[in-house]
Every structure is written in C-alpha cells, then in structure tokens.
Design a protein around this motif. Structure first.
Motif, mmCIF file in Angstrom:
data_model
loop_
_atom_site.group_PDB
_atom_site.id
_atom_site.type_symbol
_atom_site.label_atom_id
_atom_site.label_comp_id
_atom_site.label_asym_id
_atom_site.label_seq_id
_atom_site.Cartn_x
_atom_site.Cartn_y
_atom_site.Cartn_z
ATOM 1 N N TYR A 24 0.851 -1.177 0.000
ATOM 2 C CA TYR A 24 0.000 0.000 0.000
ATOM 3 C C TYR A 24 0.894 1.237 0.000
ATOM 4 N N THR A 25 0.602 2.179 -0.871
ATOM 5 C CA THR A 25 1.392 3.392 -0.996
ATOM 6 C C THR A 25 0.822 4.497 -0.111
ATOM 7 N N ALA A 26 1.667 5.094 0.732
ATOM 8 C CA ALA A 26 1.242 6.167 1.624
ATOM 9 C C ALA A 26 0.722 7.351 0.822
ATOM 10 N N VAL A 27 -0.458 7.868 1.227
ATOM 11 C CA VAL A 27 -1.077 8.987 0.524
ATOM 12 C C VAL A 27 -1.275 10.186 1.448
ATOM 13 N N SER A 28 -1.827 9.957 2.630
ATOM 14 C CA SER A 28 -2.080 11.079 3.542
ATOM 15 C C SER A 28 -0.762 11.609 4.091
ATOM 16 N N ASN A 29 -0.783 12.870 4.525
ATOM 17 C CA ASN A 29 0.429 13.461 5.111
ATOM 18 C C ASN A 29 0.911 12.652 6.312
ATOM 19 N N THR A 30 -0.039 12.176 7.139
ATOM 20 C CA THR A 30 0.373 11.391 8.308
ATOM 21 C C THR A 30 1.019 10.074 7.879
ATOM 22 N N ALA A 31 0.461 9.415 6.883
ATOM 23 C CA ALA A 31 1.052 8.153 6.406
ATOM 24 C C ALA A 31 2.441 8.398 5.825
ATOM 25 N N MET A 32 2.593 9.442 5.024
ATOM 26 C CA MET A 32 3.901 9.716 4.417
ATOM 27 C C MET A 32 4.942 10.071 5.468
ATOM 28 N N SER A 33 4.555 10.805 6.519
ATOM 29 C CA SER A 33 5.539 11.245 7.503
ATOM 30 C C SER A 33 5.763 10.263 8.646
ATOM 31 N N VAL A 34 4.823 9.346 8.879
ATOM 32 C CA VAL A 34 4.965 8.416 10.001
ATOM 33 C C VAL A 34 5.281 7.002 9.543
ATOM 34 N N THR A 35 4.437 6.412 8.714
ATOM 35 C CA THR A 35 4.611 4.996 8.355
ATOM 36 C C THR A 35 5.375 4.782 7.064
ATOM 37 N N GLY A 36 5.286 5.734 6.142
ATOM 38 C CA GLY A 36 5.744 5.469 4.787
ATOM 39 C C GLY A 36 4.830 4.419 4.182
ATOM 40 N N ASP A 37 5.249 3.795 3.097
ATOM 41 C CA ASP A 37 4.464 2.721 2.499
ATOM 42 C C ASP A 37 4.381 1.562 3.483
ATOM 43 N N ILE A 38 3.342 0.743 3.333
ATOM 44 C CA ILE A 38 3.187 -0.428 4.202
ATOM 45 C C ILE A 38 2.958 -1.679 3.364
ATOM 46 N N TRP A 39 3.187 -2.818 3.988
ATOM 47 C CA TRP A 39 2.880 -4.118 3.413
ATOM 48 C C TRP A 39 1.983 -4.804 4.423
ATOM 49 N N LEU A 40 0.792 -5.248 3.982
ATOM 50 C CA LEU A 40 -0.225 -5.759 4.888
ATOM 51 C C LEU A 40 -0.777 -7.075 4.376
ATOM 52 N N ASP A 41 -0.937 -8.031 5.288
ATOM 53 C CA ASP A 41 -1.669 -9.260 5.009
ATOM 54 C C ASP A 41 -2.409 -9.657 6.275
ATOM 55 N N ASP A 42 -2.974 -10.853 6.323
ATOM 56 C CA ASP A 42 -3.752 -11.276 7.489
ATOM 57 C C ASP A 42 -2.898 -11.637 8.696
ATOM 58 N N PHE A 43 -1.585 -11.546 8.571
ATOM 59 C CA PHE A 43 -0.692 -11.971 9.640
ATOM 60 C C PHE A 43 0.140 -10.844 10.235
ATOM 61 N N SER A 44 0.321 -9.743 9.468
ATOM 62 C CA SER A 44 1.171 -8.659 9.966
ATOM 63 C C SER A 44 1.032 -7.411 9.115
ATOM 64 N N ILE A 45 1.573 -6.328 9.665
ATOM 65 C CA ILE A 45 1.746 -5.084 8.924
ATOM 66 C C ILE A 45 3.225 -4.721 9.059
ATOM 67 N N THR A 46 3.848 -4.416 7.929
ATOM 68 C CA THR A 46 5.256 -4.027 7.918
ATOM 69 C C THR A 46 5.349 -2.623 7.343
ATOM 70 N N PHE A 47 6.147 -1.798 8.001
ATOM 71 C CA PHE A 47 6.283 -0.403 7.629
ATOM 72 C C PHE A 47 7.528 -0.201 6.775
ATOM 73 N N GLU A 48 7.626 0.952 6.130
ATOM 74 C CA GLU A 48 8.702 1.229 5.188
ATOM 75 C C GLU A 48 10.093 1.068 5.803
ATOM 76 N N ASN A 49 10.242 1.333 7.101
ATOM 77 C CA ASN A 49 11.559 1.202 7.733
ATOM 78 C C ASN A 49 11.822 -0.222 8.225
ATOM 79 N N ASP A 50 10.972 -1.176 7.838
ATOM 80 C CA ASP A 50 11.102 -2.612 8.130
ATOM 81 C C ASP A 50 10.654 -2.995 9.540
ATOM 82 N N GLU A 51 10.110 -2.043 10.323
ATOM 83 C CA GLU A 51 9.477 -2.392 11.595
ATOM 84 C C GLU A 51 8.153 -3.078 11.261
#
Length: 137
Positions: A24-51
């Motif tokens: 998922y590509t970050a669109v909102s200002n909060t998403a761009m400045s906090v999470t960056g892009d994310i990778w999501l499935d039914d088991f986890s969410i991974t953020f752009e910095n690999d957390e």
C-alpha cells in the motif's frame, strides 16, 4: 547478470518480511511522515523502515466509521508495541498499539487505524491514529 543485479536490488529495497504481503502506498500526510508505504496481510503489517507488528487474530469483519457499519478487518496485535517509524515518529505516540483496523475508502484508497485499548474497537472514534493509502494494483 544485469537483470540479476536489478532483481536483487529490488528485493533488498522491499522490507524482508513483507515480500508476499500487499503493498500500500502512503497517501495522507500522516502516512507519508509516520509509516511510509506499508505491506499488509492477514498476519502482519510491515512499515517502510522494516518495523512490523504481527497479528494474533482477526477479531472483526465489520467496523463503525463515522457512525456507518462498513466491511473491515480488525486485527489483534500479538505483541503490542508503539514502534518508532519514519523521522523518529511513533505509530500511535499514545501507548502500545493493541489493534489495527483496515477498511476500504472510495477511489481505490484504504484506511488503517490503530488502537491502544484492551478490548477490540467497535469504531473509528476509539482510534489513536489514522493513515490513508493507495490500494495495491
């Protein structure tokens, strides 16, 4: 050889645990400045910095947004945390995240809300942060 190098460079740029999840590509200002892009499935969410946050269960498939019941995925976080993400920002900034909800918005967008409560959230009025992303293509 050149295509192998390109493939390994692309793989290295994608968070390791998220290669099979939807991007998922970050669109909102909060998403761009906090999470960056994310990778999501039914088991986890991974953020752009690999957390990442792992989920222990899907606890609901509907959710109240602005007083309306919408289809959603509400996940319990296996090990609650408030990870430090982009620019030193935390995912919630108000305690460990215990639940994550995801639902579709209009025009190919999705929302991710995070929660700190002990009980599964029933609606968006309980969230500590909201992020907006472009859906995977």
């Amino acid at each position: 050889m050149c295509s192998l190098l390109l493939l390994s460079t692309v793989a290295a740029a994608t968070p390791a645990l998220a290669q099979e999840a939807d991007h998922y590509t970050a669109v909102s200002n909060t998403a761009m400045s906090v999470t960056g892009d994310i990778w999501l499935d039914d088991f986890s969410i991974t953020f752009e910095n690999d957390e990442s946050l792992n989920f222990s269960a899907l606890v609901a498939d509907h959710f109240q947004v602005g007083g309306r019941n919408v289809p959603a995925s509400v996940y319990r976080v296996k090990n609650p945390a408030d990870p430090e993400l982009q620019n030193g920002n935390q995912l919630c900034g108000n305690g460990d995240v215990t639940y994550v909800a995801n639902w579709a918005l209009s025009d190919g967008m999705s929302a991710i809300a995070v929660f700190t409560g002990k009980r599964a959230p029933k609606g968006d009025d309980e969230m500590c942060a909201l992020y907006t992303y472009q859906d995977p293509e």
